[in-house]
Design an enzyme around this catalytic site. Structure first.
Site, PDB file in Angstrom:
ATOM      1  N   SER A   1      46.894  37.863  41.251  1.00 42.91           N
ATOM      2  CA  SER A   1      46.794  36.401  41.180  1.00 42.91           C
ATOM      3  C   SER A   1      46.156  35.886  39.895  1.00 42.91           C
ATOM      4  O   SER A   1      46.106  34.665  39.685  1.00 42.91           O
ATOM      5  CB  SER A   1      46.013  35.863  42.381  1.00 42.91           C
TER       6      SER A   1
ATOM      7  N   LYS B   1      48.058  33.364  37.859  1.00 39.92           N
ATOM      8  CA  LYS B   1      47.983  31.913  38.037  1.00 39.92           C
ATOM      9  C   LYS B   1      47.213  31.210  36.925  1.00 39.92           C
ATOM     10  O   LYS B   1      47.286  29.984  36.807  1.00 39.92           O
ATOM     11  CB  LYS B   1      47.382  31.609  39.408  1.00 39.92           C
TER      12      LYS B   1
ATOM     13  N   SER C   1      44.147  29.987  45.657  1.00 32.41           N
ATOM     14  CA  SER C   1      45.143  30.941  45.158  1.00 32.41           C
ATOM     15  C   SER C   1      46.449  30.885  45.939  1.00 32.41           C
ATOM     16  O   SER C   1      47.077  31.906  46.227  1.00 32.41           O
ATOM     17  CB  SER C   1      44.570  32.373  45.209  1.00 32.41           C
TER      18      SER C   1
ATOM     19  N   LYS D   1      38.903  33.066  38.119  1.00 30.60           N
ATOM     20  CA  LYS D   1      39.993  33.378  39.039  1.00 30.60           C
ATOM     21  C   LYS D   1      39.894  34.808  39.550  1.00 30.60           C
ATOM     22  O   LYS D   1      39.557  35.722  38.812  1.00 30.60           O
ATOM     23  CB  LYS D   1      41.344  33.185  38.324  1.00 30.60           C
TER      24      LYS D   1
END
Length: 381
Positions: free
Chosen positions: A63, A66, A123, A225
């Protein structure tokens, strides 16, 4: 021809800017041992790499993908092609996307603002697909946009094949490249960066927490993140803003959510405890002047278009040596921002940074007689 500007002049400028860092040098240990596949520690203001392990090794971002999805979305908002209060109806494709989700409903319109919150804070893969389809018309076209931005940012070890980071053999990056896009987000879209510090988000009557454990443990950490797949392991990009500095860490391939938080904390604290990042020169402030031939003015102030920082072991800033060279003769017209020289910083005989020196103002061509006079002067220069 290159002309060396007085070392005494440039050194005095430096020392006046770093008086607070003139303490005797302290011990600088090696980086801590990090239990992961790769890591990267980066000083945001100076752009210097503080520590690294396997910086260019191909890794699965999960992820952390992203970060680039957000970068492309933010760029489209800034260009006016997308608005935060704009509503879209999520497609069945977005609704069916697996993995972490914000739980969009294909029967209920959702704002771009909510989709961005869902993508960053919880997320949401469904949010990523909905945003990609809105911006690019399809996820496939949006992925092309992601790869173009990666190339523009100099991410040489990256190729995206989806918008959410679900496993794919042709979807990869490196910790160096992840640091690059993370720094670009902070630099290019400061208005959106606070979203990365939000600890929860509620949508469709469901409240989900931000999985970045450092947000709850370290008040200086304000992003960024997390990521996880079986193939990637537990990944984390973290950013700490403390005492006027910002340090970004990237850790991938750890064994658990706790491990990625602990290992990232070790890196951040290492960078902040054992290094300084003084500002050496301020943006748009002349550091010297150089002669201009055949111009409406006979000289121009030179300096930098952005603040100049340098990251060095704590207590060594006063030992930095400065050399500035300019290109001579400088002949009008001269454009504002035109490179006219180079600044070189060294410490212990090693070059630690080089920066272009630019003209801070434009100088137009002079009149006929002044140009003729300078032509004659250059014959004898």
């Amino acid at each position: 021809m290159k002309k060396l500007i007085s070392a005494a002049l440039t050194a005095s400028l430096l020392l006046s800017s770093t008086a607070g860092f003139a303490a005797s040098a302290s011990f600088t240990p090696p980086p801590p041992e990090i239990a992961g596949k790769a890591y990267f520690l980066y000083d945001f203001y100076s752009g210097r790499t503080i520590a690294q392990m396997n910086p260019d090794q191909r890794v699965s971002p999960a992820s952390l993908t992203k970060l680039m999805t957000a970068y492309v979305v933010f760029k489209n908002i800034k260009a006016g092609r997308l608005k935060l209060d704009q509503t879209v109806l999520p497609s069945a494709n977005a609704w069916k996307t697996g993995g972490s989700r914000m739980f969009v409903d294909p029967r209920t319109p959702v704002t771009i603002n909510d989709l961005i919150h869902g993508m960053i804070i919880v997320s949401g893969n469904d949010a990523c697909v909905a945003l990609a389809e809105t911006v690019g018309g399809s996820s496939e076209v949006f992925v092309q946009m992601m790869n173009r931005e990666a190339a523009n940012l100099g991410m040489r070890s990256t190729h995206f094949n989806n918008v959410d980071g679900l496993p794919d053999a042709n979807h990869y990056t490196s910790v160096r490249d992840l640091a690059t896009v993370s720094a670009a987000l902070v630099r290019d879209f400061p208005e959106f960066y606070p979203l990365y510090s939000m600890k929860s988000f509620t949508y469709n009557h469901i409240t989900q927490p931000n999985r970045n454990l450092l947000l709850y443990r370290d008040p200086s950490v304000d992003g960024m993140k997390t990521g996880y797949t079986d193939d990637a392991g537990y990944n984390l990009v973290a950013s700490s803003h403390r005492d006027g500095r910002r340090v970004i860490s990237v850790v991938v391939g750890t064994a658990s959510p706790e491990a990625r938080a602990v290992e990232s904390s070790k890196l951040l604290n290492y960078g902040l405890q054992f290094f300084d990042t003084p500002r050496l020169y301020a943006a748009n402030k002349p550091v010297s002047t150089v002669k201009v031939y055949k111009g409406s003015s006979d000289s121009v102030g030179i300096g930098f278009q952005h603040d100049i920082y340098s990251t060095v072991p704590k207590g060594t800033a006063s030992q930095i040596k400065v050399q500035m060279t300019t290109t001579q003769p400088l002949i009008a017209p001269v454009k504002a921002g035109q490179a006219v020289g180079k600044l070189t910083l060294t410490l212990d005989g090693k070059t630690i940074a080089e920066q272009p020196v630019v003209a801070l103002k434009a100088v137009d061509e002079g009149g006929f007689f002044s140009r003729l006079f300078d032509t004659i002067r250059l014959w004898f220069a």
